[in-house]
Scaffold this motif. Structure first.
Motif, PDB file in Angstrom:
ATOM      1  N   LEU A 110      29.927  40.355  33.774  1.00  0.00           N
ATOM      2  CA  LEU A 110      30.572  39.426  34.707  1.00  0.00           C
ATOM      3  C   LEU A 110      29.880  39.443  36.062  1.00  0.00           C
ATOM      4  CD1 LEU A 110      34.265  40.408  33.883  1.00  0.00           C
ATOM      5  CD2 LEU A 110      32.997  38.442  32.993  1.00  0.00           C
ATOM      6  N   PRO A 111      29.998  38.354  36.810  1.00  0.00           N
ATOM      7  CA  PRO A 111      29.414  38.313  38.165  1.00  0.00           C
ATOM      8  C   PRO A 111      30.243  39.154  39.123  1.00  0.00           C
ATOM      9  CG  PRO A 111      30.640  36.307  37.753  1.00  0.00           C
ATOM     10  CD  PRO A 111      30.631  37.064  36.449  1.00  0.00           C
ATOM     11  N   HIS A 112      29.572  39.776  40.080  1.00  0.00           N
ATOM     12  CA  HIS A 112      30.263  40.626  41.047  1.00  0.00           C
ATOM     13  C   HIS A 112      30.339  39.924  42.398  1.00  0.00           C
ATOM     14  CE1 HIS A 112      30.477  44.348  38.606  1.00  0.00           C
ATOM     15  NE2 HIS A 112      29.433  43.801  38.007  1.00  0.00           N
ATOM     16  N   GLN A 116      38.964  31.458  46.757  1.00  0.00           N
ATOM     17  CA  GLN A 116      37.607  31.742  47.188  1.00  0.00           C
ATOM     18  C   GLN A 116      36.853  32.603  46.182  1.00  0.00           C
ATOM     19  OE1 GLN A 116      38.089  33.574  51.003  1.00  0.00           O
ATOM     20  NE2 GLN A 116      38.877  31.728  51.993  1.00  0.00           N
ATOM     21  N   THR A 117      37.560  33.404  45.400  1.00  0.00           N
ATOM     22  CA  THR A 117      36.928  34.315  44.453  1.00  0.00           C
ATOM     23  C   THR A 117      37.302  33.896  43.040  1.00  0.00           C
ATOM     24  OG1 THR A 117      37.170  36.084  46.071  1.00  0.00           O
ATOM     25  CG2 THR A 117      36.615  36.729  43.819  1.00  0.00           C
ATOM     26  N   SER A 118      36.326  33.768  42.171  1.00  0.00           N
ATOM     27  CA  SER A 118      36.577  33.312  40.805  1.00  0.00           C
ATOM     28  C   SER A 118      37.213  34.413  39.971  1.00  0.00           C
ATOM     29  CB  SER A 118      35.268  32.861  40.154  1.00  0.00           C
ATOM     30  OG  SER A 118      34.397  33.962  40.007  1.00  0.00           O
ATOM     31  N   ILE A 119      37.838  34.020  38.869  1.00  0.00           N
ATOM     32  CA  ILE A 119      38.482  34.978  37.961  1.00  0.00           C
ATOM     33  C   ILE A 119      37.481  35.992  37.414  1.00  0.00           C
ATOM     34  CG2 ILE A 119      39.596  35.180  35.699  1.00  0.00           C
ATOM     35  CD1 ILE A 119      41.188  32.688  36.377  1.00  0.00           C
ATOM     36  N   PRO A 120      36.275  35.593  36.989  1.00  0.00           N
ATOM     37  CA  PRO A 120      35.309  36.595  36.503  1.00  0.00           C
ATOM     38  C   PRO A 120      34.969  37.658  37.546  1.00  0.00           C
ATOM     39  CG  PRO A 120      34.624  34.422  35.824  1.00  0.00           C
ATOM     40  CD  PRO A 120      35.764  34.221  36.758  1.00  0.00           C
ATOM     41  N   GLU A 121      34.878  37.256  38.826  1.00  0.00           N
ATOM     42  CA  GLU A 121      34.586  38.237  39.875  1.00  0.00           C
ATOM     43  C   GLU A 121      35.761  39.190  40.072  1.00  0.00           C
ATOM     44  OE1 GLU A 121      33.681  35.644  43.070  1.00  0.00           O
ATOM     45  OE2 GLU A 121      31.522  35.608  42.662  1.00  0.00           O
ATOM     46  N   GLN A 122      36.974  38.662  40.043  1.00  0.00           N
ATOM     47  CA  GLN A 122      38.157  39.510  40.150  1.00  0.00           C
ATOM     48  C   GLN A 122      38.253  40.466  38.963  1.00  0.00           C
ATOM     49  OE1 GLN A 122      41.888  37.497  41.203  1.00  0.00           O
ATOM     50  NE2 GLN A 122      40.706  35.709  41.809  1.00  0.00           N
ATOM     51  N   LEU A 140      42.757  35.827  30.711  1.00  0.00           N
ATOM     52  CA  LEU A 140      42.168  35.067  31.817  1.00  0.00           C
ATOM     53  C   LEU A 140      40.689  34.760  31.568  1.00  0.00           C
ATOM     54  CD1 LEU A 140      43.776  36.894  34.892  1.00  0.00           C
ATOM     55  CD2 LEU A 140      44.262  34.572  34.097  1.00  0.00           C
ATOM     56  N   LEU A 141      39.973  35.717  30.991  1.00  0.00           N
ATOM     57  CA  LEU A 141      38.539  35.538  30.775  1.00  0.00           C
ATOM     58  C   LEU A 141      38.237  34.624  29.596  1.00  0.00           C
ATOM     59  CD1 LEU A 141      37.231  39.170  31.447  1.00  0.00           C
ATOM     60  CD2 LEU A 141      36.815  37.130  32.849  1.00  0.00           C
ATOM     61  N   LYS A 142      39.210  34.447  28.694  1.00  0.00           N
ATOM     62  CA  LYS A 142      38.977  33.563  27.550  1.00  0.00           C
ATOM     63  C   LYS A 142      38.783  32.117  27.988  1.00  0.00           C
ATOM     64  CE  LYS A 142      41.233  36.198  23.859  1.00  0.00           C
ATOM     65  NZ  LYS A 142      42.396  36.271  22.933  1.00  0.00           N
ATOM     66  N   ASN A 143      39.311  31.777  29.162  1.00  0.00           N
ATOM     67  CA  ASN A 143      39.172  30.415  29.671  1.00  0.00           C
ATOM     68  C   ASN A 143      37.858  30.191  30.420  1.00  0.00           C
ATOM     69  OD1 ASN A 143      41.784  29.771  28.720  1.00  0.00           O
ATOM     70  ND2 ASN A 143      42.712  30.643  30.557  1.00  0.00           N
ATOM     71  N   THR A 144      37.030  31.223  30.470  1.00  0.00           N
ATOM     72  CA  THR A 144      35.718  31.102  31.113  1.00  0.00           C
ATOM     73  C   THR A 144      34.638  31.111  30.039  1.00  0.00           C
ATOM     74  OG1 THR A 144      35.389  33.509  31.336  1.00  0.00           O
ATOM     75  CG2 THR A 144      36.634  32.394  33.078  1.00  0.00           C
ATOM     76  N   GLY A 145      33.400  30.956  30.455  1.00  0.00           N
ATOM     77  CA  GLY A 145      32.311  30.916  29.479  1.00  0.00           C
ATOM     78  C   GLY A 145      31.708  32.274  29.194  1.00  0.00           C
TER      79      GLY A 145
END
Length: 335
Positions: free
Chosen positions: A27-29, A42-48, A113-118
């Motif tokens: 994931l991105p940091h 301001q912060t995306s779910i993958p970063e969180q 939450l992450l399932k909705n991302t790529g």
């Protein structure tokens, strides 16, 4: 049973920790030091998620440390027949099972939450299945060890009665001392762990911002915690009021230390609840240990000292007491 629990849970927690780390690496940091206290817009779910999984890794390590501490406590409680300690271990194991269940809930939250991302969620999916197995296993061990602890406490109670006798006052003081020793041993995990993690975080901050006076106090307290806990145990054994007062002064310093950690932890929207709860537990046991130390100090010089010795001193004391009992049993009345 405690050894088996320790080995199995450490293996499972190690696998969970590695899977969470793998997921965080995918994931991105965030550029912020703490994505969890940043506005979600301001912060995306993958970063969180990356930030949270990085924290979960430390919780997994703390869980492993708890199991090692638990095993040592189980042996110590059995060898020294500490009834309060053996019952406390049963309660702590149930709490451990609850935390294991919360671990499953937290992992499932971020998985959804992450399932909705790529991004791939394979490591987190594997970790979730292992966490479920871990939770079930801990609950099973908690039930078994609760039963064993109850049976052992009954035997310990009889052994202590034979050792001390029917003097109710001595029994009351002995139980108080057992609770004090138990509190010291819990402080080994809660106090030292919280302080160690806090110092690690402060070192990370100090590299960027420089050393602060709060960091110096927390470092000193962390270094002294384990020696001072042993110092307090010996102070109780030899019934030294001077040593116990020194320990109580250190407890005040440790209380200030916890307050400093809390001020650093309470940031706006800080969602690391596990860490906050752990700090409050450490703070609570700091107060409990201080109260018990003061109450034990009031009992110094009232006849408890022969029954709270350990090591070579205890062996010599037991030999002398056994000789005294034998002489009394075989005394012949010439009249």
């Amino acid at each position: 049973m405690a050894t088996l629990q320790c080995v199995l849970i450490i293996v499972l927690q190690t696998v969970i920790c590695s899977q969470n780390t793998l997921q965080a690496d995918l994931l991105p940091h965030s550029g912020s030091d703490n994505a969890l206290i940043t506005d979600s817009i301001q912060t995306s779910i993958p970063e969180q998620a990356a930030d949270r999984l990085g924290r979960i890794k430390w919780e997994n390590i703390a869980f492993i440390g708890f199991q090692v501490w638990f095993l040592g406590m189980a042996f110590d409680a059995t060898v020294y027949q500490n009834t309060a300690e053996i019952l406390a271990l049963a309660i702590l194991n149930v709490i451990c099972a609850i935390l294991g269940a919360l671990e499953v809930v937290d992992g499932n939250k971020w998985l959804n939450l992450l399932k909705n991302t790529g991004y791939s969620t394979m490591p987190l999916s594997v970790a979730e299945k292992i966490e479920i197995a871990l939770s079930v296993m801990i609950m099973l061990f908690a039930v078994i060890l609760a039963y064993l602890s109850y049976e052992m406490s009954r035997q310990f109670g009889w052994n202590i009665y034979k050792k001390i006798g029917a003097d109710v006052q001595i029994q009351k003081m002995y139980r108080m001392f057992q609770f004090f020793v138990l509190s010291l041993k819990i402080d080994v995990f809660t106090g030292f762990l919280v302080s160690l993690f806090s110092v690690c975080y402060l070192i990370h901050v100090a590299i960027k911002q420089g050393l602060m006076w709060e960091s110096v106090i927390e470092l000193i307290v962390t270094v002294l915690i384990l020696p001072m806990l042993y110092f307090a145990r010996t102070a109780g054994s030899v019934e030294s009021k001077v040593r116990m007062i020194i320990f109580l002064i250190f407890q005040v310093l440790e209380f200030v230390h916890y307050c400093l950690i809390l001020t650093e932890t309470f940031q706006p929207s800080n969602n690391w609840y596990t860490w906050i709860v752990l700090i409050f537990i450490g703070l609570a046991f700091n107060v409990i240990t201080s109260v018990l130390a003061f109450m034990c100090m009031r009992n110094f010089g009232k006849g408890l000292k022969p029954y709270v010795q350990r090591g070579s001193t205890k062996q010599k004391q037991d030999v002398e007491m056994n000789k005294s009992k034998v002489q009394q049993d075989w005394q012949i009345d010439d009249d």
